[in-house]
Motif scaffolding. Structure first.
Motif, mmCIF file in Angstrom:
data_model
loop_
_atom_site.group_PDB
_atom_site.id
_atom_site.type_symbol
_atom_site.label_atom_id
_atom_site.label_comp_id
_atom_site.label_asym_id
_atom_site.label_seq_id
_atom_site.Cartn_x
_atom_site.Cartn_y
_atom_site.Cartn_z
ATOM 1 N N GLU A 1 45.277 17.918 21.524
ATOM 2 C CA GLU A 1 45.242 19.354 21.369
ATOM 3 C C GLU A 1 44.276 19.652 20.269
ATOM 4 O O GLU A 1 43.830 21.007 20.126
ATOM 5 C CB GLU A 1 46.732 19.965 21.369
ATOM 6 C CG GLU A 1 47.324 19.687 22.575
ATOM 7 C CD GLU A 1 48.814 19.849 22.410
ATOM 8 O OE1 GLU A 1 49.567 20.344 23.395
ATOM 9 O OE2 GLU A 1 49.448 19.715 21.322
ATOM 10 N N LEU A 2 44.388 18.993 19.029
ATOM 11 C CA LEU A 2 43.567 19.369 17.846
ATOM 12 C C LEU A 2 42.049 19.033 18.052
ATOM 13 O O LEU A 2 41.365 19.534 17.212
ATOM 14 C CB LEU A 2 44.248 18.633 16.593
ATOM 15 C CG LEU A 2 45.686 19.088 16.486
ATOM 16 C CD1 LEU A 2 46.220 18.113 15.331
ATOM 17 C CD2 LEU A 2 45.691 20.665 15.897
ATOM 18 N N GLY A 3 41.769 18.406 18.938
ATOM 19 C CA GLY A 3 40.258 18.035 19.222
ATOM 20 C C GLY A 3 39.930 16.742 18.440
ATOM 21 O O GLY A 3 38.636 16.728 18.087
ATOM 22 N N ILE A 4 40.784 16.005 18.207
ATOM 23 C CA ILE A 4 40.461 14.792 17.424
ATOM 24 C C ILE A 4 40.250 13.769 18.212
ATOM 25 O O ILE A 4 41.181 13.391 19.178
ATOM 26 C CB ILE A 4 41.619 14.486 16.315
ATOM 27 C CG1 ILE A 4 41.980 15.663 15.329
ATOM 28 C CG2 ILE A 4 41.253 13.180 15.547
ATOM 29 C CD1 ILE A 4 42.949 15.487 14.500
ATOM 30 N N PRO A 5 39.209 12.977 18.259
ATOM 31 C CA PRO A 5 39.006 12.015 19.180
ATOM 32 C C PRO A 5 39.812 10.581 19.004
ATOM 33 O O PRO A 5 40.056 10.339 17.906
ATOM 34 C CB PRO A 5 37.319 11.518 18.940
ATOM 35 C CG PRO A 5 37.152 12.031 17.741
ATOM 36 C CD PRO A 5 38.017 13.070 17.505
ATOM 37 N N SER A 6 40.265 9.898 20.150
ATOM 38 C CA SER A 6 40.856 8.999 19.772
ATOM 39 C C SER A 6 40.138 7.660 19.292
ATOM 40 O O SER A 6 38.874 7.560 19.352
ATOM 41 C CB SER A 6 41.570 8.255 21.023
ATOM 42 O OG SER A 6 40.551 8.339 22.228
ATOM 43 N N GLU A 7 40.753 6.743 18.664
ATOM 44 C CA GLU A 7 39.831 5.733 17.990
ATOM 45 C C GLU A 7 39.701 4.462 18.878
ATOM 46 O O GLU A 7 40.443 4.171 19.616
ATOM 47 C CB GLU A 7 40.412 5.115 16.754
ATOM 48 C CG GLU A 7 40.559 6.302 15.553
ATOM 49 C CD GLU A 7 41.100 5.872 14.177
ATOM 50 O OE1 GLU A 7 40.532 4.886 13.892
ATOM 51 O OE2 GLU A 7 42.049 6.454 14.046
ATOM 52 N N TYR B 1 55.549 31.724 16.088
ATOM 53 C CA TYR B 1 54.541 30.620 15.846
ATOM 54 C C TYR B 1 54.701 29.296 16.074
ATOM 55 O O TYR B 1 55.895 28.874 16.078
ATOM 56 C CB TYR B 1 54.346 31.026 14.197
ATOM 57 C CG TYR B 1 53.037 30.255 13.709
ATOM 58 C CD1 TYR B 1 51.955 31.054 14.029
ATOM 59 C CD2 TYR B 1 53.108 29.206 13.259
ATOM 60 C CE1 TYR B 1 50.727 30.618 13.412
ATOM 61 C CE2 TYR B 1 51.861 28.737 12.562
ATOM 62 C CZ TYR B 1 50.681 29.271 12.891
ATOM 63 O OH TYR B 1 49.659 28.975 12.307
ATOM 64 N N PRO B 2 53.663 28.590 16.853
ATOM 65 C CA PRO B 2 54.117 27.221 17.082
ATOM 66 C C PRO B 2 54.101 26.237 15.944
ATOM 67 O O PRO B 2 53.457 26.370 14.853
ATOM 68 C CB PRO B 2 52.767 26.823 18.090
ATOM 69 C CG PRO B 2 51.777 27.824 17.469
ATOM 70 C CD PRO B 2 52.460 28.990 16.941
ATOM 71 N N ASP B 3 54.953 25.018 16.050
ATOM 72 C CA ASP B 3 54.984 24.360 15.051
ATOM 73 C C ASP B 3 53.550 23.342 14.897
ATOM 74 O O ASP B 3 53.679 22.508 16.045
ATOM 75 C CB ASP B 3 56.110 23.387 15.200
ATOM 76 C CG ASP B 3 56.503 22.412 13.936
ATOM 77 O OD1 ASP B 3 55.682 22.607 13.073
ATOM 78 O OD2 ASP B 3 57.490 21.737 14.369
ATOM 79 N N PRO B 4 52.931 23.109 14.137
ATOM 80 C CA PRO B 4 51.729 22.457 14.089
ATOM 81 C C PRO B 4 52.023 20.864 14.028
ATOM 82 O O PRO B 4 51.083 20.151 14.427
ATOM 83 C CB PRO B 4 50.720 22.904 13.053
ATOM 84 C CG PRO B 4 51.700 23.683 12.040
ATOM 85 C CD PRO B 4 52.907 24.128 13.028
ATOM 86 N N THR B 5 53.138 20.505 13.650
ATOM 87 C CA THR B 5 53.384 19.074 13.422
ATOM 88 C C THR B 5 53.700 18.535 14.761
ATOM 89 O O THR B 5 53.734 17.401 14.925
ATOM 90 C CB THR B 5 54.625 18.699 12.779
ATOM 91 O OG1 THR B 5 55.681 19.720 13.088
ATOM 92 C CG2 THR B 5 54.357 19.187 11.298
ATOM 93 N N LYS B 6 53.813 19.160 15.629
ATOM 94 C CA LYS B 6 54.299 18.883 17.052
ATOM 95 C C LYS B 6 52.823 18.842 18.007
ATOM 96 O O LYS B 6 53.028 18.304 19.148
ATOM 97 C CB LYS B 6 55.107 19.644 17.853
ATOM 98 C CG LYS B 6 56.538 19.667 17.198
ATOM 99 C CD LYS B 6 57.505 20.424 17.793
ATOM 100 C CE LYS B 6 58.883 20.460 17.232
ATOM 101 N NZ LYS B 6 59.943 21.230 17.788
ATOM 102 N N TRP B 7 51.795 19.011 17.491
ATOM 103 C CA TRP B 7 50.653 19.052 18.489
ATOM 104 C C TRP B 7 49.848 17.622 18.258
ATOM 105 O O TRP B 7 50.107 16.755 17.457
ATOM 106 C CB TRP B 7 49.357 19.984 17.735
ATOM 107 C CG TRP B 7 49.901 21.379 17.647
ATOM 108 C CD1 TRP B 7 50.720 22.214 18.616
ATOM 109 C CD2 TRP B 7 49.259 22.381 17.025
ATOM 110 N NE1 TRP B 7 51.042 23.318 18.561
ATOM 111 C CE2 TRP B 7 49.901 23.545 17.374
ATOM 112 C CE3 TRP B 7 48.242 22.603 15.912
ATOM 113 C CZ2 TRP B 7 49.538 24.969 16.859
ATOM 114 C CZ3 TRP B 7 47.848 23.699 15.347
ATOM 115 C CH2 TRP B 7 48.534 24.744 15.918
#
Length: 93
Positions: free
Chosen positions: A87-93, A77-83
């Motif tokens: 990759e999470l689809g959060i736009p940059s500010e 299972y991948p470690d979500p803290t390293k995403w």
């Protein structure tokens, strides 16, 4: 629509009054267990059922022992803290 259904219902009731439905007992060669217990199973049937159940549990436990990836998954299972945010689809500010 209600009239057509009403006429069909009236016709059906009229036919039932003139030609009542007779309940015919059918003798199909099997026992009927209405308000009584089922007949006891034969020894051969019990042995066959136990054999099938034993084979089923052997199959399940053997495959859980030899191929656990079917249940646990093939990859770690991948470690979500390293995403990253990308990759999470959060736009940059």
């Amino acid at each position: 629509m209600l009239i057509s259904r009403g006429l069909t219902t009236i016709r059906t009731l009229k036919n039932l009054r003139t030609n009542p439905v007779n309940q015919i007992v059918r003798h199909g060669g099997h026992s009927v267990n209405y308000r009584s217990g089922a007949p006891p199973a034969s020894k051969n049937l019990i042995y066959a059922a136990e054999g099938v159940q034993g084979f089923m549990w052997w199959w399940i436990l053997w495959h859980l022992w030899t191929e656990p990836d079917h249940i646990l998954g093939e990859f770690p299972y991948p470690d979500p803290t390293k995403w990253t945010n990308e990759e999470l689809g959060i736009p940059s500010e």
